[in-house]
Design a protein around this motif. Sequence first.
Motif, mmCIF file in Angstrom:
data_model
loop_
_atom_site.group_PDB
_atom_site.id
_atom_site.type_symbol
_atom_site.label_atom_id
_atom_site.label_comp_id
_atom_site.label_asym_id
_atom_site.label_seq_id
_atom_site.Cartn_x
_atom_site.Cartn_y
_atom_site.Cartn_z
ATOM 1 N N THR A 152 -111.733 31.570 -7.266
ATOM 2 C CA THR A 152 -111.395 33.091 -7.541
ATOM 3 C C THR A 152 -111.442 33.479 -6.305
ATOM 4 O OG1 THR A 152 -112.320 33.162 -9.733
ATOM 5 C CG2 THR A 152 -111.671 35.213 -8.649
ATOM 6 N N THR A 182 -108.510 35.041 -12.469
ATOM 7 C CA THR A 182 -108.241 34.059 -11.311
ATOM 8 C C THR A 182 -106.843 33.946 -11.282
ATOM 9 O OG1 THR A 182 -110.458 32.710 -11.602
ATOM 10 C CG2 THR A 182 -108.709 31.861 -10.274
ATOM 11 N N PHE A 236 -113.541 35.019 -15.643
ATOM 12 C CA PHE A 236 -113.049 34.404 -14.533
ATOM 13 C C PHE A 236 -111.777 33.792 -14.643
ATOM 14 C CE2 PHE A 236 -117.238 35.111 -13.339
ATOM 15 C CZ PHE A 236 -116.931 35.509 -11.714
#
Lengths: 152, 195
Positions: B33, A34, A30
């Motif tokens: 995210t 991201t 992640f």
Amino acid sequence: MSMFRRKIHEVPELNTASLPDLIFIVLFFFMVVTHMKETTMKVRYEMPQGTRLEQVVAKSSVIHIYIGKPVAGNRTDTFRIQINDRYTDIQGLAGVVASERSRMSPEDVERMTVSIRADRNTPMGLISDVKQALRKVGAYRINYAADEKTVK
Amino acid sequence: MFRMRKPRRVPGLNTTSTADISFMLLTFFLVTTSMDTDKGLLRKLPPMPQENIERAADVKKRNIMSITVDSDNRLYCDGKLVSTSALRRQVALFVENKDNSPAMPEKTVMNIPLLGRCSVAANHVIAIQVDRNASYDTYFNMQNAIVLAYSDLRDRQAHVRFRRPYKKCTKEQREAIAACYPIRISEAVSQGGFR
């Protein structure tokens, strides 16, 4: 009362020593995918939907232009243009794009793309003014940003 | 050195909470995210004309398909009111010009690598004229319809030639098919104000 005495099984404890490692791997995934939002949106926009969209490849060579009504305003406001964190107008647009371009690396300058993220209800006059300004400054590659249409 | 030192036992570090800590970091990244992929229709703008002289493009009438969007977001194709799906079909018919009809774009025979001799509507132009009060959504849907029309043609050609959809072709094959159906769109810039 049963005839057989059950033997009591001892359940071995689950070894969770590798759990942190697993979690870390997911975490790293992640962290890599991201990208933090750099700009604070000042305009509100809802992009049009398309079906045959292409992906913009090099993220570092993209300049985003946001067009929409001010977030803090009301319905009667006019459409505004935002680049990075600031509002610009048609006259100032070319200058901002040029200064953004001068900050890019030479490879990025070559494939520089201007992504127009505009609201659906933007009048085309504003869009074509923006395009005209981009032509003047030599930013020929543009992208009409859109959302993928979900239901056919 | 006279007495033996008693070996000291180092207690094991308690790592039970490491998982919790990394879970928290994970949740943070999960929440922040956006995975937002930058998608859209890529276009190339024409360079500015030199010294502001608008060169009238010398294009035969049969090669032009004019698409107009008026201020009430209505689409016109060659003067007739159309829907976006009808526009898609008409553009595909126009660019393909299967029967080489004199009302549709003229074809030139070109030698394309991998495909050999093809008759290509190399001079056709889709001229778009948009009113300044039309909405961006209408304009975008129109552009999308045109892109779909071209990709229909390219897909069909890819199936005939290479027996697979255009997207699955190799780079050379795609270039060849794209040369067979070149995208030629011209947009007129109108001046003035808008609402």
